[in-house]
Design a protein around this motif. Structure first.
Motif, PDB file in Angstrom:
ATOM      1  N   ALA A 261       0.829  -1.197   0.000  1.00 42.04           N
ATOM      2  CA  ALA A 261       0.000   0.000   0.000  1.00 42.04           C
ATOM      3  C   ALA A 261       0.866   1.251   0.000  1.00 42.04           C
ATOM      4  N   GLU A 262       0.284   2.336  -0.441  1.00 39.89           N
ATOM      5  CA  GLU A 262       1.010   3.599  -0.449  1.00 39.89           C
ATOM      6  C   GLU A 262       1.447   3.972   0.960  1.00 39.89           C
ATOM      7  N   GLU A 263       2.695   4.418   1.067  1.00 34.87           N
ATOM      8  CA  GLU A 263       3.228   4.859   2.356  1.00 34.87           C
ATOM      9  C   GLU A 263       3.530   6.346   2.244  1.00 34.87           C
ATOM     10  N   PRO A 264       2.675   7.199   2.819  1.00 34.40           N
ATOM     11  CA  PRO A 264       2.865   8.643   2.686  1.00 34.40           C
ATOM     12  C   PRO A 264       4.101   9.130   3.429  1.00 34.40           C
ATOM     13  N   SER A 265       4.539  10.310   3.082  1.00 35.14           N
ATOM     14  CA  SER A 265       5.676  10.927   3.749  1.00 35.14           C
ATOM     15  C   SER A 265       5.375  11.086   5.237  1.00 35.14           C
ATOM     16  N   GLN A 266       6.346  10.763   6.060  1.00 38.61           N
ATOM     17  CA  GLN A 266       6.169  10.857   7.503  1.00 38.61           C
ATOM     18  C   GLN A 266       6.560  12.218   8.057  1.00 38.61           C
ATOM     19  N   THR A 267       7.501  12.867   7.391  1.00 34.60           N
ATOM     20  CA  THR A 267       8.053  14.116   7.925  1.00 34.60           C
ATOM     21  C   THR A 267       7.806  15.314   7.019  1.00 34.60           C
ATOM     22  N   GLY A 268       7.430  15.049   5.777  1.00 42.23           N
ATOM     23  CA  GLY A 268       7.326  16.147   4.811  1.00 42.23           C
ATOM     24  C   GLY A 268       8.607  16.346   4.035  1.00 42.23           C
ATOM     25  N   TYR A 269       9.683  15.741   4.538  1.00 50.89           N
ATOM     26  CA  TYR A 269      10.972  15.846   3.853  1.00 50.89           C
ATOM     27  C   TYR A 269      11.306  14.572   3.078  1.00 50.89           C
ATOM     28  N   ASP A 270      10.768  13.448   3.545  1.00 56.57           N
ATOM     29  CA  ASP A 270      10.995  12.206   2.814  1.00 56.57           C
ATOM     30  C   ASP A 270       9.915  12.056   1.740  1.00 56.57           C
ATOM     31  N   LYS A 271      10.196  11.250   0.736  1.00 55.09           N
ATOM     32  CA  LYS A 271       9.311  11.134  -0.422  1.00 55.09           C
ATOM     33  C   LYS A 271       8.135  10.187  -0.198  1.00 55.09           C
ATOM     34  N   GLY A 272       8.234   9.321   0.794  1.00 49.36           N
ATOM     35  CA  GLY A 272       7.206   8.309   0.934  1.00 49.36           C
ATOM     36  C   GLY A 272       7.344   7.255  -0.158  1.00 49.36           C
ATOM     37  N   LYS A 273       6.415   6.322  -0.195  1.00 50.89           N
ATOM     38  CA  LYS A 273       6.467   5.260  -1.206  1.00 50.89           C
ATOM     39  C   LYS A 273       5.102   5.108  -1.863  1.00 50.89           C
ATOM     40  N   PRO A 274       5.081   5.021  -3.187  1.00 46.19           N
ATOM     41  CA  PRO A 274       3.808   4.835  -3.883  1.00 46.19           C
ATOM     42  C   PRO A 274       3.302   3.403  -3.715  1.00 46.19           C
ATOM     43  N   ALA A 275       2.024   3.194  -3.943  1.00 47.77           N
ATOM     44  CA  ALA A 275       1.479   1.840  -3.964  1.00 47.77           C
ATOM     45  C   ALA A 275       2.166   1.058  -5.081  1.00 47.77           C
ATOM     46  N   ALA A 276       2.443  -0.212  -4.835  1.00 50.36           N
ATOM     47  CA  ALA A 276       3.195  -0.981  -5.838  1.00 50.36           C
ATOM     48  C   ALA A 276       2.952  -2.475  -5.685  1.00 50.36           C
ATOM     49  N   PHE A 277       3.022  -3.159  -6.813  1.00 52.15           N
ATOM     50  CA  PHE A 277       3.076  -4.619  -6.829  1.00 52.15           C
ATOM     51  C   PHE A 277       4.544  -5.019  -6.871  1.00 52.15           C
ATOM     52  N   LEU A 278       4.955  -5.869  -5.943  1.00 51.62           N
ATOM     53  CA  LEU A 278       6.360  -6.221  -5.803  1.00 51.62           C
ATOM     54  C   LEU A 278       6.550  -7.723  -6.001  1.00 51.62           C
ATOM     55  N   ARG A 279       7.460  -8.065  -6.885  1.00 53.59           N
ATOM     56  CA  ARG A 279       7.773  -9.474  -7.154  1.00 53.59           C
ATOM     57  C   ARG A 279       8.603 -10.034  -6.014  1.00 53.59           C
ATOM     58  N   GLU A 280       8.133 -11.115  -5.419  1.00 53.25           N
ATOM     59  CA  GLU A 280       8.862 -11.764  -4.344  1.00 53.25           C
ATOM     60  C   GLU A 280       9.671 -12.936  -4.891  1.00 53.25           C
ATOM     61  N   ASP A 281      10.567 -13.449  -4.059  1.00 55.68           N
ATOM     62  CA  ASP A 281      11.351 -14.618  -4.475  1.00 55.68           C
ATOM     63  C   ASP A 281      10.423 -15.807  -4.684  1.00 55.68           C
ATOM     64  N   ASP A 282      10.743 -16.595  -5.689  1.00 55.81           N
ATOM     65  CA  ASP A 282       9.971 -17.815  -5.923  1.00 55.81           C
ATOM     66  C   ASP A 282      10.204 -18.811  -4.791  1.00 55.81           C
ATOM     67  N   THR A 283       9.191 -19.640  -4.536  1.00 56.78           N
ATOM     68  CA  THR A 283       9.288 -20.705  -3.551  1.00 56.78           C
ATOM     69  C   THR A 283       9.222 -22.040  -4.278  1.00 56.78           C
ATOM     70  N   PHE A 284      10.068 -22.978  -3.877  1.00 54.97           N
ATOM     71  CA  PHE A 284      10.164 -24.266  -4.570  1.00 54.97           C
ATOM     72  C   PHE A 284       9.633 -25.384  -3.676  1.00 54.97           C
ATOM     73  N   TYR A 285       9.059 -26.396  -4.339  1.00 52.74           N
ATOM     74  CA  TYR A 285       8.449 -27.503  -3.607  1.00 52.74           C
ATOM     75  C   TYR A 285       8.785 -28.826  -4.283  1.00 52.74           C
ATOM     76  N   LEU A 286       8.845 -29.854  -3.469  1.00 47.44           N
ATOM     77  CA  LEU A 286       9.008 -31.220  -3.961  1.00 47.44           C
ATOM     78  C   LEU A 286       7.691 -31.946  -3.750  1.00 47.44           C
ATOM     79  N   LYS A 287       7.105 -32.410  -4.842  1.00 48.27           N
ATOM     80  CA  LYS A 287       5.849 -33.138  -4.764  1.00 48.27           C
ATOM     81  C   LYS A 287       6.108 -34.621  -4.995  1.00 48.27           C
ATOM     82  N   THR A 288       5.727 -35.418  -4.037  1.00 44.45           N
ATOM     83  CA  THR A 288       5.768 -36.870  -4.187  1.00 44.45           C
ATOM     84  C   THR A 288       4.332 -37.365  -4.218  1.00 44.45           C
ATOM     85  N   GLU A 289       4.152 -38.652  -4.210  1.00 48.25           N
ATOM     86  CA  GLU A 289       2.796 -39.205  -4.313  1.00 48.25           C
ATOM     87  C   GLU A 289       1.892 -38.749  -3.171  1.00 48.25           C
ATOM     88  N   ASN A 290       2.490 -38.583  -1.988  1.00 47.25           N
ATOM     89  CA  ASN A 290       1.663 -38.322  -0.802  1.00 47.25           C
ATOM     90  C   ASN A 290       1.773 -36.919  -0.223  1.00 47.25           C
TER      91      ASN A 290
END
Length: 233
Positions: free
Chosen positions: A152-181
């Motif tokens: 979510a958007e993170e507004p400036s806290q002090t008026g001097y910092d830029k804050g952060k816009p709302a964004a979709f962020l790619r996370e690290d992939d997660t790997f799995y081992l699938k067996t029969e069970n």
């Protein structure tokens, strides 16, 4: 630049099958009926109608041609929403998201990338999600889960910092081992990886060193899991 992501869709599916391109013969006609039932897809909530954010909830923003194993040679325009974990299909009247309670195997034709959905355990909770199948030999499969989170958007806290816009962020992939069970997460830190496969740890450590393999690299991780599963360590 901000991408304006449309989540709200108004869907009215009709009996025509012209939203799917036809390739070759052997069409599975059950696909004509499948998308007529609302048990088989989701309609987006209009309360999420429009969201302005940097980035994208999709692995690839554009729709790509893909085939469903259950529908034979019928070709659809498809994309993967990694934020919501949904396979989305383009139709004449809008876009639908497949009901993950159904079993699907979807192959993107250009990349030959295959998605399948499975039940798995996450922190004690049973969930169901789409995974990329990066290796399978009939006895076991190595899966990858692609994730994008929304900040979510993170507004400036002090008026001097830029804050952060709302964004979709790619996370690290997660790997799995699938067996029969079961489906179990594969650690991507060396110490934890060796601990997870402690029965093979001695030979595995030597194999990693000899072949200069790093569990943080996808191709190396696949080679290591195949070594563990296919050998008698």
């Amino acid at each position: 630049m901000k991408n304006y992501i449309i989540f709200g869709f108004a869907f009215a599916l009709i009996g025509s099958t012209s939203f799917a391109q036809t390739s070759g013969s052997g069409i599975n006609v059950s696909s004509q009926d499948f998308f007529q039932s609302t048990d088989n897809y989701f309609v987006r909530d209009r309360s999420l109608s429009e969201l302005s954010a940097e980035g994208s909830p999709y692995i690839n923003e554009k729709f790509e041609t893909a085939k469903f194993k259950r529908f034979g040679n019928r070709v659809y325009n498809v994309r993967f929403n990694a934020y919501l974990g949904d396979i989305e299909v383009q139709t004449e009247k809008g876009v639908i998201a497949l009901n993950k309670k159904q079993d699907f195997e979807v192959t993107f034709l250009q990349s030959n990338k295959m998605y399948k959905n499975f039940d798995y355990n996450e922190n004690g909770n049973l969930k169901r999600a789409f995974f990329v199948v990066i290796y399978s030999n009939g006895n076991y499969s190595i899966l990858k889960r692609e994730k994008i989170r929304f900040r979510a958007e993170e507004p400036s806290q002090t008026g001097y910092d830029k804050g952060k816009p709302a964004a979709f962020l790619r996370e690290d992939d997660t790997f799995y081992l699938k067996t029969e069970n079961s489906i179990n997460e594969i650690p991507t830190r060396k110490r934890k990886f060796l601990s997870e496969f402690s029965d093979s740890a001695k030979g595995l450590k030597a194999y990693m060193k000899k072949n200069d393999l790093d569990v943080r690299e996808e191709n190396d991780l696949v080679e290591l899991v195949k070594y563990i599963m296919d050998s008698d360590n």
